[in-house]
Design an enzyme around this catalytic site. Structure first.
Site, PDB file in Angstrom:
ATOM      1  N   LEU A  33      -2.843  -2.044  -2.687  1.00  0.00           N
ATOM      2  CA  LEU A  33      -2.589  -3.025  -3.742  1.00  0.00           C
ATOM      3  C   LEU A  33      -2.817  -4.385  -3.102  1.00  0.00           C
ATOM      4  O   LEU A  33      -2.016  -4.849  -2.289  1.00  0.00           O
ATOM      5  CB  LEU A  33      -1.146  -2.897  -4.262  1.00  0.00           C
ATOM      6  CG  LEU A  33      -0.710  -3.920  -5.317  1.00  0.00           C
ATOM      7  CD1 LEU A  33      -1.533  -3.779  -6.590  1.00  0.00           C
ATOM      8  CD2 LEU A  33       0.779  -3.768  -5.631  1.00  0.00           C
ATOM      9  N   ASP A  47      -2.504 -10.004   7.141  1.00  0.00           N
ATOM     10  CA  ASP A  47      -1.409  -9.657   8.043  1.00  0.00           C
ATOM     11  C   ASP A  47      -1.584  -8.306   8.725  1.00  0.00           C
ATOM     12  O   ASP A  47      -1.116  -8.102   9.841  1.00  0.00           O
ATOM     13  CB  ASP A  47      -0.070  -9.683   7.285  1.00  0.00           C
ATOM     14  CG  ASP A  47      -0.059  -8.812   6.029  1.00  0.00           C
ATOM     15  OD1 ASP A  47      -1.109  -8.258   5.671  1.00  0.00           O
ATOM     16  OD2 ASP A  47       1.014  -8.713   5.411  1.00  0.00           O
ATOM     17  N   CYS A  49       0.825  -1.193   0.000  1.00  0.00           N
ATOM     18  CA  CYS A  49       0.000   0.000   0.000  1.00  0.00           C
ATOM     19  C   CYS A  49       0.860   1.244   0.000  1.00  0.00           C
ATOM     20  O   CYS A  49       2.082   1.187   0.072  1.00  0.00           O
ATOM     21  CB  CYS A  49      -0.892   0.042   1.243  1.00  0.00           C
ATOM     22  SG  CYS A  49      -1.889  -1.446   1.494  1.00  0.00           S
ATOM     23  N   GLY A  68      16.877 -10.324  -6.453  1.00  0.00           N
ATOM     24  CA  GLY A  68      18.095 -10.728  -5.765  1.00  0.00           C
ATOM     25  C   GLY A  68      18.734  -9.637  -4.939  1.00  0.00           C
ATOM     26  O   GLY A  68      19.910  -9.777  -4.540  1.00  0.00           O
ATOM     27  N   ASN A  79       1.853  -0.570   5.192  1.00  0.00           N
ATOM     28  CA  ASN A  79       2.399  -0.762   3.856  1.00  0.00           C
ATOM     29  C   ASN A  79       3.436  -1.871   3.929  1.00  0.00           C
ATOM     30  O   ASN A  79       4.377  -1.786   4.719  1.00  0.00           O
ATOM     31  CB  ASN A  79       3.055   0.540   3.361  1.00  0.00           C
ATOM     32  CG  ASN A  79       3.816   0.354   2.060  1.00  0.00           C
ATOM     33  OD1 ASN A  79       3.515  -0.527   1.267  1.00  0.00           O
ATOM     34  ND2 ASN A  79       4.810   1.193   1.840  1.00  0.00           N
ATOM     35  N   GLY A  80       3.275  -2.921   3.115  1.00  0.00           N
ATOM     36  CA  GLY A  80       4.275  -3.986   3.086  1.00  0.00           C
ATOM     37  C   GLY A  80       3.668  -5.367   3.213  1.00  0.00           C
ATOM     38  O   GLY A  80       2.491  -5.582   2.910  1.00  0.00           O
ATOM     39  N   GLU A  81       4.498  -6.284   3.664  1.00  0.00           N
ATOM     40  CA  GLU A  81       4.081  -7.668   3.884  1.00  0.00           C
ATOM     41  C   GLU A  81       4.735  -8.193   5.158  1.00  0.00           C
ATOM     42  O   GLU A  81       5.937  -7.987   5.377  1.00  0.00           O
ATOM     43  CB  GLU A  81       4.493  -8.575   2.716  1.00  0.00           C
ATOM     44  CG  GLU A  81       3.923  -8.201   1.358  1.00  0.00           C
ATOM     45  CD  GLU A  81       2.435  -8.477   1.223  1.00  0.00           C
ATOM     46  OE1 GLU A  81       1.860  -9.087   2.146  1.00  0.00           O
ATOM     47  OE2 GLU A  81       1.864  -8.089   0.194  1.00  0.00           O
ATOM     48  N   ILE A 132      -2.820  -8.076  -2.261  1.00  0.00           N
ATOM     49  CA  ILE A 132      -1.967  -9.231  -2.540  1.00  0.00           C
ATOM     50  C   ILE A 132      -2.391 -10.433  -1.700  1.00  0.00           C
ATOM     51  O   ILE A 132      -2.542 -11.543  -2.198  1.00  0.00           O
ATOM     52  CB  ILE A 132      -0.483  -8.904  -2.237  1.00  0.00           C
ATOM     53  CG1 ILE A 132      -0.024  -7.665  -3.020  1.00  0.00           C
ATOM     54  CG2 ILE A 132       0.404 -10.109  -2.524  1.00  0.00           C
ATOM     55  CD1 ILE A 132       0.090  -7.871  -4.506  1.00  0.00           C
ATOM     56  N   ILE A 133      -2.529 -10.209  -0.397  1.00  0.00           N
ATOM     57  CA  ILE A 133      -2.929 -11.250   0.547  1.00  0.00           C
ATOM     58  C   ILE A 133      -4.259 -10.840   1.176  1.00  0.00           C
ATOM     59  O   ILE A 133      -4.493  -9.659   1.447  1.00  0.00           O
ATOM     60  CB  ILE A 133      -1.846 -11.436   1.636  1.00  0.00           C
ATOM     61  CG1 ILE A 133      -0.572 -12.014   1.002  1.00  0.00           C
ATOM     62  CG2 ILE A 133      -2.332 -12.334   2.761  1.00  0.00           C
ATOM     63  CD1 ILE A 133       0.592 -12.123   1.963  1.00  0.00           C
TER      64      ILE A 133
END
Length: 628
Positions: A48, A97, A2, A358, A72-74, A50-51
């Site tokens: 946004l 989450d 987000c 990566g 904001n994040g995961e 996602i989960i």
């Protein structure tokens, strides 16, 4: 994933302002928005999904609605956290989450960030205590800006969100500008504007009734352990990387990976393929100039793991993309690899919503050639102060008055390198404008404002405070605290979010980083060879030919662009009346720099930095931002 924004105030919170702040973050969250307000706080977000796509709307609330949060994040360990919270009697309304945060705050207060495994920036409002808590993840994957006066505080995922407040003075900070021209980015806690700050990675900010405190909650312990069985270490590394990749593959939306052809992204794709029942979607960017094209390397990995591989050759007119990127990068940013990063994100978003990469492998495992140089430099004896002064002055003169690539210029740089203490050696390696070059190009007024300011002091302090006991480990520490969050992660966050794409980085898992930080320096770099342990660990996963290629990086043909496609743009923007009127740089010095580059000397990184500053200024700054 987000974008978040908001404010808290002892007087009155402005919900309409927060709505405007969130509106300019729509690219970060095109799927949904959400708001909360009371007399003293207003929070907002763009989502946004996602989960928990179905029920994961924000803001999130505690059972009694006393605690409110936006995120904001995961959080990759959210299942574990949810189960622990349910066992303690908490009632959760969603399956994702974000809601964990408000209940973790009820349990642990401002220490909740330590329980999180993931990438995040969040805000929690405690209505009863009139307390706002802001936090950022350990390495700085997710950004967070803030500013405060005596009675209010404002925050946002991007600087342009804070700039929606007409009362915010957009006044350039000369120290931040000096840092930018030194390192090509502005490190935390500075921002390009005075009195506006980045919350540093691994820090928590608490605003309570007008008082602000900022504290660090995590740092790497660089004290090295002994290693008796190298094969066991290789196996442990593989297991940690597999686990870090596995938790980052959880998604209700399509997922893929950036595949550059380097060791790190290739190892991540291999780890994904070994844990997926379906072909991994992979994405690669190339150039017609073979010197900067790594598609053949990426294809080796794509073929080995039968990925659903997608490529794009960058041929788009740069004049179209540069203004767009200047708008997305809220601060001057001169890493030219942002261009291919933008294109690979744009390509990926056509097929997936989440992409693994990566990032972080070089900083944790010693992947850059400059690490080998610093490792070798430890053998240089300490030079007496008077002799060091002579070496430095002579080296500067030789470097500045010799042609690019000439033996004299190389000798001059070697002399300044040898004369400097280790922290300054590394700062010079990372410099784009040296102190002497900045002094030559600054106007008299700007030089006066910067009298006594030393941009290398940042590295000196970090070098001194590091828990590491070798120069190599200390520079790994410096890069983890500066170059990684200030350059690499900003580049990926901005370019992916500009395309509404979520990027995840297994090498930045804090369990993996903590383990890697204790590895002896000799397993990172030895006898000029870089990334020794990582290469040996992932050798069974990758084509042997790939392991033998030298590190290439995500570069672009910048020098040629500035002499050809961008020549007119550069001259127009850096020498016109608008640029000169700012009074920051000496027009004659700027024009001389351009002329030397056009004649064949390579000054591309410095010209690019000046161009990006000018593009940023015209996209974001206003007439009230003079620094004099």
């Amino acid at each position: 994933m987000c974008g978040i924004a908001g404010m808290a105030s002892m007087v009155h919170a402005d919900l309409e302002l927060v709505r405007r702040m969130c509106k300019v973050l729509v690219h970060r969250g095109p799927d949904d928005d959400g708001f909360y307000s009371d007399q003293h706080a207003a929070l907002g977000m763009r989502r946004l999904a996602i989960i928990d796509v179905a029920t994961g709307a924000q803001p999130v609330y505690s059972e009694d609605n006393r605690i409110v949060g936006v995120f904001n994040g995961e959080i990759y360990n959210f299942d574990e956290l949810r189960n622990a919270l349910l066992a303690k009697g908490h009632h959760l309304r969603t399956a994702g989450d974000s809601e964990c945060l408000v209940h973790l705050y009820e349990e642990f207060g401002v220490d909740l960030a330590e329980r999180l495994r993931g990438m995040f920036a969040f805000a929690i409002w405690d209505r009863e205590r009139q307390r706002l808590v802001l936090a950022r993840d350990r390495v700085g994957k997710k950004p967070l800006y803030w500013r405060s006066d005596h009675s209010s505080i404002w925050f946002g995922s991007e600087l342009k969100a804070l700039a929606q407040d007409a009362d915010m003075r957009r006044e350039i900070d000369p120290v931040a500008l000096d840092q930018y021209l030194t390192y090509q980015y502005i490190p935390a806690p500075w921002s390009i504007y005075r009195n506006v700050y980045k919350l540093p990675p691994a820090h928590v900010l608490v605003w309570e009734r007008g008082e602000v405190t900022v504290n660090r909650y995590w740092e790497l312990d660089r004290r090295q352990r002994s290693v008796r069985d190298q094969r066991a270490e290789e196996q442990q590394l593989r297991e940690l990387l597999l686990d870090a990749t596995r938790v980052r593959m959880v998604s209700e939306r399509p997922i893929g990976a950036f595949l550059s052809g380097g060791i790190d992204s290739s190892a991540v794709v291999a780890a994904m393929a070994m844990q997926s029942s379906a072909p991994i979607k992979t994405f690669c960017i190339g150039f017609e100039n073979s010197r900067y094209d790594e598609r053949h390397k990426a294809r080796m990995v794509a073929e080995r793991y039968s990925t659903d591989h997608h490529e794009l050759v960058v041929t788009t007119n740069l004049l179209d993309i540069l203004p767009r990127m200047a708008w997305h990068f809220d601060e001057p940013f001169a890493d030219s690899s942002a261009i291919p990063s933008f294109y690979v994100a744009q390509l990926s978003r056509q097929h997936v919503t989440v992409a693994l990469n990566g990032d972080g492998g070089d900083e944790s495992f010693g992947g850059y050639e400059r690490y080998a140089l610093m490792n070798q430099a430890r053998r240089i004896p300490v030079i007496p102060r008077r002799l060091a002064t002579v070496f430095n002055r002579s080296g500067v003169l030789m470097s500045e008055r010799s042609a690019s690539g000439s033996l004299l210029r190389k000798l001059g740089r070697l002399m300044t390198f040898v004369a400097a203490p280790p922290s300054e050696r590394y700062a010079r390696l990372m410099s784009y404008f040296t102190p002497e070059q900045r002094a030559a190009i600054y106007s008299d007024s700007l030089r006066d404002l910067l009298a006594g300011v030393d941009s290398y002091h940042l590295f000196e302090e970090l070098f001194r405070k590091s828990s590491a006991r070798t120069d190599l480990a200390r520079v790994l520490d410096i890069d983890t605290l500066t170059y990684l969050p200030g350059d690499l992660l900003v580049k990926v966050d901005i370019t992916t979010m500009a395309n509404s794409l979520e990027a995840r980085s297994p090498f930045l898992d804090h369990y993996l980083m903590e383990w890697a930080a204790t590895i002896p320096s000799s397993l990172h770099v030895c006898n000029g060879q870089t990334k020794l342990l990582l290469k040996r660990a992932v050798a069974p996963w990758l084509p042997q030919q790939l392991l033998r290629y030298p590190k290439q990086g995500f570069g672009v043909p910048l020098a040629a662009w500035l002499r050809c496609e961008l020549r007119d743009l550069v001259y127009d923007m850096l020498t016109d009346d608008t640029a000169r009127s700012r009074g920051l740089f000496r027009p004659s010095a700027v024009r001389a720099l351009l002329q030397r580059h056009m004649r064949g000397d390579d000054h591309s990184v410095r010209i690019w930095a000046l161009l990006q500053f000018e593009l940023w200024h015209r996209a974001h700054a206003v007439s009230s931002n003079a620094i004099f």
